[in-house]
Design a protein around this motif. Structure first.
Motif, mmCIF file in Angstrom:
data_model
loop_
_atom_site.group_PDB
_atom_site.id
_atom_site.type_symbol
_atom_site.label_atom_id
_atom_site.label_comp_id
_atom_site.label_asym_id
_atom_site.label_seq_id
_atom_site.Cartn_x
_atom_site.Cartn_y
_atom_site.Cartn_z
ATOM 1 N N GLU A 119 0.754 -1.253 0.163
ATOM 2 C CA GLU A 119 0.193 -0.027 0.022
ATOM 3 C C GLU A 119 0.877 1.286 0.036
ATOM 4 N N ARG A 120 2.177 1.136 0.222
ATOM 5 C CA ARG A 120 3.142 2.284 0.189
ATOM 6 C C ARG A 120 2.948 3.181 -1.324
ATOM 7 N N VAL A 121 3.302 4.215 -1.518
ATOM 8 C CA VAL A 121 3.186 4.960 -2.672
ATOM 9 C C VAL A 121 4.562 5.320 -3.041
ATOM 10 N N ILE A 122 5.059 4.980 -4.110
ATOM 11 C CA ILE A 122 6.244 5.512 -4.648
ATOM 12 C C ILE A 122 6.020 7.105 -5.064
ATOM 13 N N GLU A 123 6.795 7.651 -4.337
ATOM 14 C CA GLU A 123 6.577 9.503 -4.788
ATOM 15 C C GLU A 123 7.513 10.149 -5.776
ATOM 16 N N ASN A 124 8.605 9.270 -5.852
ATOM 17 C CA ASN A 124 9.735 10.050 -6.707
ATOM 18 C C ASN A 124 10.497 9.228 -7.502
ATOM 19 N N LEU A 125 11.236 9.492 -8.590
ATOM 20 C CA LEU A 125 11.997 8.648 -9.458
ATOM 21 C C LEU A 125 13.133 7.778 -8.705
ATOM 22 N N ALA B 19 15.046 2.676 -6.525
ATOM 23 C CA ALA B 19 15.429 1.854 -5.535
ATOM 24 C C ALA B 19 14.502 0.552 -5.690
ATOM 25 N N PHE B 20 13.033 0.650 -5.542
ATOM 26 C CA PHE B 20 12.372 -0.524 -6.174
ATOM 27 C C PHE B 20 12.654 -1.328 -7.218
ATOM 28 N N LEU B 21 12.926 -0.925 -8.415
ATOM 29 C CA LEU B 21 13.453 -1.579 -9.436
ATOM 30 C C LEU B 21 14.539 -2.205 -9.283
ATOM 31 N N THR B 22 15.769 -1.747 -8.338
ATOM 32 C CA THR B 22 17.026 -2.425 -8.199
ATOM 33 C C THR B 22 16.608 -3.703 -7.208
ATOM 34 N N ALA B 23 15.665 -3.218 -6.222
ATOM 35 C CA ALA B 23 15.192 -4.404 -5.358
ATOM 36 C C ALA B 23 14.592 -5.531 -6.218
ATOM 37 N N ILE C 75 16.478 -9.103 -4.015
ATOM 38 C CA ILE C 75 16.503 -9.001 -2.406
ATOM 39 C C ILE C 75 14.910 -9.060 -1.960
ATOM 40 N N LEU C 76 14.112 -8.895 -2.808
ATOM 41 C CA LEU C 76 12.600 -8.924 -2.468
ATOM 42 C C LEU C 76 11.995 -10.450 -2.248
ATOM 43 N N GLY C 77 12.787 -11.521 -2.809
ATOM 44 C CA GLY C 77 12.610 -12.818 -2.772
ATOM 45 C C GLY C 77 11.474 -13.410 -3.562
ATOM 46 N N LEU C 78 11.162 -12.626 -4.579
ATOM 47 C CA LEU C 78 10.071 -13.063 -5.605
ATOM 48 C C LEU C 78 10.717 -14.079 -6.604
ATOM 49 N N GLN C 79 9.853 -14.974 -6.813
ATOM 50 C CA GLN C 79 10.094 -16.158 -7.599
ATOM 51 C C GLN C 79 9.985 -15.800 -9.125
ATOM 52 N N ASN C 80 10.358 -16.139 -10.057
ATOM 53 C CA ASN C 80 9.890 -16.280 -11.412
ATOM 54 C C ASN C 80 9.426 -14.614 -12.218
ATOM 55 N N VAL C 81 10.340 -13.943 -11.640
ATOM 56 C CA VAL C 81 10.079 -12.561 -12.116
ATOM 57 C C VAL C 81 10.294 -12.472 -13.721
ATOM 58 N N GLY C 82 9.167 -12.077 -14.551
ATOM 59 C CA GLY C 82 9.293 -12.191 -16.022
ATOM 60 C C GLY C 82 9.529 -10.812 -16.207
ATOM 61 N N GLY C 83 9.061 -9.805 -15.434
ATOM 62 C CA GLY C 83 9.062 -8.355 -16.199
ATOM 63 C C GLY C 83 8.615 -7.245 -15.226
ATOM 64 N N VAL C 84 8.354 -6.013 -15.438
ATOM 65 C CA VAL C 84 8.011 -5.030 -14.578
ATOM 66 C C VAL C 84 7.236 -3.991 -15.585
ATOM 67 N N ALA C 85 6.027 -3.510 -15.238
ATOM 68 C CA ALA C 85 5.539 -2.601 -16.029
ATOM 69 C C ALA C 85 4.709 -1.556 -15.254
ATOM 70 N N ASP D 185 10.158 5.280 -18.997
ATOM 71 C CA ASP D 185 11.513 4.907 -19.504
ATOM 72 C C ASP D 185 12.435 4.260 -18.595
ATOM 73 N N MET D 186 12.372 4.446 -17.251
ATOM 74 C CA MET D 186 13.156 3.861 -16.167
ATOM 75 C C MET D 186 12.641 2.430 -16.038
ATOM 76 N N VAL D 187 11.425 2.252 -16.056
ATOM 77 C CA VAL D 187 10.817 0.857 -16.029
ATOM 78 C C VAL D 187 11.135 -0.124 -17.233
ATOM 79 N N ARG D 188 10.892 0.933 -18.620
ATOM 80 C CA ARG D 188 11.211 0.179 -19.764
ATOM 81 C C ARG D 188 12.734 -0.345 -19.777
#
Length: 82
Positions: free
Chosen positions: A5-11, A16-20, A25-35, A72-75
């Protein structure tokens, strides 16, 4: 699916979230992408971490500014600072 529920407020927070996510570090399994996406329920924007079958495994709200300027950062991923 995990919904944060936290909101990412700035780039910087988005980077930091994308790097994690990328580092595992977040321990997510089978990550295929971010959008960046928009919720059909209420129109709020979020960054979606998708698995290899394009299913949402983690969602995190983003501000309107991050939605507009962070595409662009996400892409392309987080670019290292010199």
């Amino acid at each position: 699916m995990i919904k944060d529920e936290r909101v990412i407020e700035n780039l910087d927070e988005l980077a930091a979230f994308l790097t994690a996510v990328e580092s595992g570090i977040l321990g997510l399994q089978n990550v295929g992408g971010v959008a960046l996406a928009t919720s059909n329920a209420d129109g709020r924007h979020f960054v979606a971490v998708l698995d290899d079958k394009h299913q949402l495994i983690l969602g995190r709200w983003v501000s309107e500014e991050v939605f507009k300027t962070g595409q662009d950062m996400v892409r392309n991923g987080v670019q290292p600072k010199h």
